[in-house]
Design a protein around this motif. Structure first.
Motif, PDB file in Angstrom:
ATOM      1  N   ASP A  74      42.471  51.396  41.425  1.00  8.72           N
ATOM      2  CA  ASP A  74      43.441  50.316  41.335  1.00  8.72           C
ATOM      3  C   ASP A  74      43.766  49.774  42.720  1.00  8.72           C
ATOM      4  N   ASP A 121      48.901  46.506  42.296  1.00 10.38           N
ATOM      5  CA  ASP A 121      49.068  46.002  40.931  1.00 10.38           C
ATOM      6  C   ASP A 121      48.170  44.791  40.681  1.00 10.38           C
ATOM      7  N   GLN A 122      47.216  44.560  41.602  1.00 13.77           N
ATOM      8  CA  GLN A 122      46.419  43.332  41.549  1.00 13.77           C
ATOM      9  C   GLN A 122      45.263  43.401  40.553  1.00 13.77           C
ATOM     10  N   GLY A 123      44.602  44.571  40.493  1.00 11.84           N
ATOM     11  CA  GLY A 123      43.446  44.710  39.629  1.00 11.84           C
ATOM     12  C   GLY A 123      42.768  46.041  39.885  1.00 11.84           C
ATOM     13  N   PRO A 161      40.922  42.313  36.151  1.00  8.58           N
ATOM     14  CA  PRO A 161      42.142  41.649  36.624  1.00  8.58           C
ATOM     15  C   PRO A 161      43.420  42.290  36.080  1.00  8.58           C
ATOM     16  N   MET A 162      44.418  42.326  36.943  1.00 12.09           N
ATOM     17  CA  MET A 162      45.785  42.620  36.523  1.00 12.09           C
ATOM     18  C   MET A 162      46.646  41.453  37.020  1.00 12.09           C
ATOM     19  N   ALA A 163      47.423  41.651  38.078  1.00 10.27           N
ATOM     20  CA  ALA A 163      48.247  40.541  38.573  1.00 10.27           C
ATOM     21  C   ALA A 163      47.403  39.422  39.175  1.00 10.27           C
ATOM     22  N   MET A 164      46.268  39.791  39.773  1.00 10.95           N
ATOM     23  CA  MET A 164      45.373  38.793  40.367  1.00 10.95           C
ATOM     24  C   MET A 164      44.151  38.620  39.494  1.00 10.95           C
ATOM     25  N   THR A 165      43.921  37.405  39.035  1.00 13.13           N
ATOM     26  CA  THR A 165      42.795  37.165  38.133  1.00 13.13           C
ATOM     27  C   THR A 165      41.499  36.862  38.862  1.00 13.13           C
ATOM     28  N   GLU A 176      41.239  30.939  42.472  1.00 15.18           N
ATOM     29  CA  GLU A 176      41.974  29.912  41.738  1.00 15.18           C
ATOM     30  C   GLU A 176      41.327  28.533  41.849  1.00 15.18           C
TER      31      GLU A 176
END
Length: 256
Positions: A99, A102-104, A122-126, A129
C-alpha cells in the motif's frame, strides 16, 4: 474514469537519483509544476501537474543501483492477483504489492524478457488526470526482442489480446483490452537503439511540436536518441533526460 479501467496504463513515474534535477528539467520541457508529497517516508516523491491536473510523478530510486527509468503503471483491481499471474506466466515479482499510504496499492514486475512494469490498484488516487494533450502521457509501448513470448505473457497477466498491424518495415502489435487498443509493442529498431539495451516499456508524452521539444531537451541537458520522424499517428522523437532516463514525445496527428 475510462483512463483507469483495469488493464489500461494509468500512470507513469520517474525513478531518478537526481530528483532535484528532474524537478528542473521536466517543468522546463513540458510546462509542469510540482507538488511534493508531505509524508517523510515518501522521500520527496513529486506529482507533476499540467494545468493543475496530475500527469506524472518522480521519486528517488528504489535501490542505489537502479538506473534512471520511466515506469508504466497498468491499472488493476487486484494487485496481489496480478503478482500471482506474473509468476505463473514466467515473469518476476521485483517488489511485492504494498500500500502507498491511502493512495493505492502497487507492485513492480518484470516480464520474461526483462521489461519492468508496475500495476496500480487505485484507492484515493486513481491515476493520471489528463491524457493525450501536450504535457500528458499519450502512449505506452513495449520494445522487446521476444514479441511472441510477450504476447503469451501479457495475455495471461492482463487479458490483453495482441493485434498485429502493418507499420513500415517492422511488425507492430497493438494490445487490445476490451474495446480499446491500450498499448503497443514493437521489436528494437536496428541502429536506432543500442544492441545491448534490454526489453523495456517506453512512455510517450504528447507535445505540440516534436522538433521544438527535442531541441529544447538537448539545450537544457538532455539528449536526442532518435531524431524526430513521422509515423501515421504523428511526429515522434526518443529522448534521454540529463540522468539518462529514456522517454519519447509525440506531436499527435490531427484527425482528417
Amino acid at each position: 474514469m475510462s483512463g483507469v479501467e483495469p488493464g489500461t496504463p494509468c500512470w507513469t513515474d520517474l525513478a531518478t537519483p537526481d530528483l532535484e534535477g528532474a524537478k528542473r528539467f521536466y517543468p522546463e520541457l513540458f510546462g509542469w509544476t510540482g507538488r511534493v508529497a508531505p509524508e517523510p517516508e515518501a522521500g520527496g516523491y513529486t506529482i507533476f501537474l499540467k494545468d493543475g491536473r496530475a500527469v506524472a510523478g518522480a521519486g528517488p530510486p528504489a535501490t542505489p543501483d537502479q538506473v534512471p527509468i520511466w515506469s508504466t503503471y497498468v491499472a488493476t483491481d487486484d494487485a496481489d492477483l496480478a503478482a500471482t499471474r506474473v509468476s505463473s506466466a514466467g515473469g518476476q515479482v521485483l517488489v511485492d504489492p504494498f500500500d502507498v499510504f491511502d493512495q493505492g496499492r502497487m507492485g513492480v514486475f518484470a516480464d520474461p524478457a526483462g521489461a519492468v512494469f508496475s500495476v496500480w490498484q487505485p484507492m484515493a488516487m486513481t491515476g493520471a488526470e489528463l491524457f493525450n494533450v501536450p504535457g500528458a502521457m499519450s502512449w505506452n509501448e513495449l520494445v522487446t526482442p521476444d514479441p511472441e513470448g510477450a504476447k503469451a505473457f501479457y495475455e495471461l497477466v492482463f487479458g490483453w489480446h495482441p493485434e498485429d498491424q502493418p507499420m513500415g518495415p517492422a511488425a507492430y502489435t497493438g494490445w487490445r483490452c476490451g474495446a480499446r487498443i491500450v498499448a503497443g509493442m514493437m521489436p528494437p529498431l536496428g541502429d536506432d537503439f543500442p544492441a545491448d539495451m534490454p526489453a523495456y516499456w517506453s512512455v510517450y508524452f504528447a507535445v505540440a511540436d516534436a522538433d521544438a521539444t527535442a531541441a529544447r531537451a538537448a539545450a537544457i541537458g538532455g539528449s536526442i536518441l532518435v531524431p524526430p520522424r513521422d509515423i501515421p499517428q504523428g511526429r515522434l522523437a526518443a529522448l534521454r533526460d540529463p540522468q539518462g532516463a529514456l522517454f519519447s514525445v509525440i506531436a499527435l496527428a490531427t484527425p482528417a
